[in-house]
Enzyme design. Structure first.
Site, PDB file in Angstrom:
ATOM      1  N   TYR A 141       0.909  -1.263   0.046  1.00 58.33           N
ATOM      2  CA  TYR A 141      -0.015  -0.024   0.041  1.00 58.33           C
ATOM      3  C   TYR A 141       0.891   1.197   0.011  1.00 58.33           C
ATOM      4  CZ  TYR A 141      -4.812  -0.158   0.037  1.00 58.33           C
ATOM      5  OH  TYR A 141      -6.195   0.010  -0.677  1.00 58.33           O
ATOM      6  N   GLU A 184      -0.661   5.053  -0.545  1.00 59.27           N
ATOM      7  CA  GLU A 184      -1.267   6.133  -0.613  1.00 59.27           C
ATOM      8  C   GLU A 184      -0.413   7.400  -0.544  1.00 59.27           C
ATOM      9  OE1 GLU A 184      -4.733   6.473   1.618  1.00 59.27           O
ATOM     10  OE2 GLU A 184      -5.616   4.752   0.931  1.00 59.27           O
ATOM     11  N   ASP A 205      -6.718  13.866 -25.076  1.00 59.68           N
ATOM     12  CA  ASP A 205      -6.669  12.464 -24.621  1.00 59.68           C
ATOM     13  C   ASP A 205      -5.953  11.582 -25.722  1.00 59.68           C
ATOM     14  OD1 ASP A 205      -7.250  10.003 -23.851  1.00 59.68           O
ATOM     15  OD2 ASP A 205      -9.509  10.372 -23.420  1.00 59.68           O
ATOM     16  N   THR A 258      -3.967   6.493 -21.753  1.00 65.16           N
ATOM     17  CA  THR A 258      -3.782   5.063 -21.336  1.00 65.16           C
ATOM     18  C   THR A 258      -2.369   4.687 -21.418  1.00 65.16           C
ATOM     19  OG1 THR A 258      -4.619   4.106 -23.171  1.00 65.16           O
ATOM     20  CG2 THR A 258      -6.164   4.509 -21.526  1.00 65.16           C
ATOM     21  N   LYS A 267      -2.466   0.835 -25.080  1.00 63.56           N
ATOM     22  CA  LYS A 267      -2.757   0.717 -26.135  1.00 63.56           C
ATOM     23  C   LYS A 267      -1.615   0.944 -27.398  1.00 63.56           C
ATOM     24  CE  LYS A 267      -7.295   2.462 -25.079  1.00 63.56           C
ATOM     25  NZ  LYS A 267      -8.345   3.403 -25.120  1.00 63.56           N
ATOM     26  N   ARG A 311      -2.430  -2.330 -18.298  1.00 63.79           N
ATOM     27  CA  ARG A 311      -3.689  -1.540 -18.470  1.00 63.79           C
ATOM     28  C   ARG A 311      -3.397  -0.581 -17.292  1.00 63.79           C
ATOM     29  NH1 ARG A 311      -6.507  -4.657 -21.595  1.00 63.79           N
ATOM     30  NH2 ARG A 311      -8.003  -2.557 -21.738  1.00 63.79           N
TER      31      ARG A 311
HETATM   32  C1  LIG Z   1      -9.337   4.051 -24.139  1.00 64.07           C
HETATM   33  C2  LIG Z   1      -9.526   5.095 -24.172  1.00 64.07           C
HETATM   34  C3  LIG Z   1     -10.164   5.795 -22.765  1.00 64.07           C
HETATM   35  C4  LIG Z   1     -10.487   4.875 -21.671  1.00 64.07           C
HETATM   36  O1  LIG Z   1      -9.454   4.199 -21.143  1.00 64.07           O
HETATM   37  P1  LIG Z   1     -10.240   2.810 -20.140  1.00 64.07           P
HETATM   38  O2  LIG Z   1      -8.732   2.459 -19.759  1.00 64.07           O
HETATM   39  O3  LIG Z   1     -10.873   1.859 -21.105  1.00 64.07           O
HETATM   40  O4  LIG Z   1     -10.644   3.322 -18.992  1.00 64.07           O
HETATM   41  C5  LIG Z   1     -10.322   6.948 -22.693  1.00 64.07           C
HETATM   42  N1  LIG Z   1     -10.114   7.941 -23.809  1.00 64.07           N
HETATM   43  C6  LIG Z   1      -9.607   7.600 -24.883  1.00 64.07           C
HETATM   44  C7  LIG Z   1      -9.571   8.390 -26.041  1.00 64.07           C
HETATM   45  C8  LIG Z   1      -9.740   6.251 -25.153  1.00 64.07           C
HETATM   46  O5  LIG Z   1      -9.419   5.666 -26.482  1.00 64.07           O
END
Ligand SMILES: *Cc1c(COP(=O)(O)O)cnc(C)c1O
Length: 427
Positions: A57, A59, A208, A234, A237, A243
């Site tokens: 942990y 925090e 994003d 994220t 990807k 993840r």
């Molecule tokens: C995949 C994605 C997210 C969310 O990610 P998660 O890990 O699935 O919650 C947010 N914004 C965009 C543009 C994404 O492609």
């Protein structure tokens, strides 16, 4: 191929679960995975995410924790943070968000109050749920106004972001936060154009880059650094990590973002994920990752050309990045029917709305494909005509209920995949 011996403790303690993991390993090995948000992490990333860091942990942040015993964890998180800053050219990085959606929630918490106006791309146009779309908390706790892409033929700019609309909407609605980026955008995002609009309208601008972070890190897509206030991404990807997610910014926004992630939204960080993020960021700083990022784009372009040559209708007419959005209307096969047939043929895609889709989101007109996973397995532009040919055969077979052809394609796909082992998977 893979046997439960790969996970001896798991196989002994829980054979049922071990068998499922083994089956998933075989599925990921045998199939042509074209979902653009998926990838194969390296064995090193996989190992880091399965360590005893799980047990701790933490925090707080390095040097300011609410629990003792952080001698190692502080160094793990600092490594991840420093690597993120160097790779993306930013002053500040927070590597604790549990995933992309919580990362975006933290941005709202940092810069807006419930009821405030926020702006993002509409989900059916290619935006993300968390950019203020109605069924998401971000669309019910905030007042989401949404922009889209131009209608009409690709040759006349159809399928591309309508910056006149973005500017008009931003000046009229004065959102607190503007999101750019999305989940089904096949074209380069003009961060400078968004930056100008955000400054004019007084909004905090968030890029994003969840989908394209790996392309940015590898120099295959322009960077938002310097054009936006916050970068949200994220890590799982195109960036090819575990993840997880990161928020990055100039020093000016560091405190607000950190406070929003913890204690605003989350408790203890997932230290095993932080470690795996650090490993992925180290990998992403190597010359070989630049090659991978450019190969992802080259493969997507070659695949788009091969699909166009077979009469497929691509939203915006093609791609600049890792992703292709196919409107199957001219093929007279609904997206879901095509996606399920492709799955039976060993080609894994997702059905997807296309801009101005007359069909419903659960039964839309399109499919969305991408090249990160196949590139991570070493497929090159030389293979893309074959991939397009399989997609064409399977979609045509789907329209006729021709299961025999789907089985044939399935076998051909498995042969090619066997010749290109995936990173991280036992052979
Ligand atoms: C995949 C994605 C997210 C969310 O990610 P998660 O890990 O699935 O919650 C947010 N914004 C965009 C543009 C994404 O492609």
């Amino acid at each position: 191929m893979t046997t439960p011996q790969q996970h001896p403790a798991l196989a002994a303690a829980d054979p049922e679960l071990a068998a499922l993991v083994g089956a998933e390993e075989r599925l990921q090995a045998d199939t042509l995975r074209l979902i653009p948000s998926e990838n194969y992490v390296s064995a090193a990333v996989l190992e880091a995410s399965g360590t005893v860091l799980q047990n701790k942990y933490s925090e707080g942040y390095p040097g300011r924790r609410y629990y003792e015993g952080q001698q190692n964890i502080d160094q793990v998180e600092t490594l991840a943070v420093e690597r993120a800053k160097a790779l993306f050219g930013v002053d500040h990085a927070n590597v604790q968000p549990y995933s992309g959606s919580p990362a975006n929630l933290a941005v709202y918490l940092a810069f807006a109050q419930p009821g405030d106006t926020v702006m993002g791309m509409a989900l059916p146009m290619g935006g993300h749920l968390t950019h203020g779309w109605g069924v998401s908390a971000t669309g019910s706790w905030f007042r989401g106004v949404q922009y889209g892409v131009r209608p009409g033929a690709a040759s006349e700019g159809g399928g591309r972001i309508d910056f006149d609309q973005v500017r008009d909407l931003a000046l009229k609605e004065r959102p607190k936060v503007i999101f750019c980026g999305g989940t089904a955008l096949p074209r380069t995002i003009d961060f400078a154009a968004f930056g100008e609009i955000a400054r004019e309208s007084g909004a905090v601008l968030v890029a994003d880059v969840a989908h394209i972070a790996g392309l940015i890190a590898g120099g295959a897509h322009p960077s938002p650094a310097g054009h936006v206030d916050v970068i949200s991404t994220t890590t799982h990807k195109t960036l090819r990590g575990p993840r997880g997610a990161m928020l990055m910014s100039r020093e000016e926004h560091a405190k607000a973002l950190d406070k929003a992630v913890f204690p605003g939204l989350q408790g203890g960080p997932h230290n095993q994920t932080t470690a795996a993020i650090a490993v992925a960021l180290r990998e992403a700083s190597q010359p070989s990752f630049r090659d991978y990022a450019h190969a992802v784009v080259a493969n997507a372009r070659a695949l788009a050309e091969a699909l166009l040559a077979r009469g497929f209708d691509l939203v915006s007419g093609g791609t600049d990045n890792h992703l292709i959005l196919i409107d199957l209307t001219p093929k007279q096969v609904p997206g879901k029917v095509a996606a399920k047939a492709l799955d039976r043929a060993g080609i894994v895609v997702n059905y997807n709305t296309v801009p101005y889709d007359p069909r419903k989101p659960f039964d839309p007109s399109g499919i969305r494909i991408g090249t990160p996973s196949l590139t991570s397995r070493g497929l090159t532009t030389d293979h893309m005509d074959q991939v397009a040919e399989w997609i064409d055969r399977a979609v045509t077979a789907a329209g006729k209920g021709d299961e025999e052809t789907l089985r044939t394609v399935r076998a051909e796909v498995a042969d090619l995949m066997a010749a290109h082992p995936a990173p991280g998977l036992p052979v």
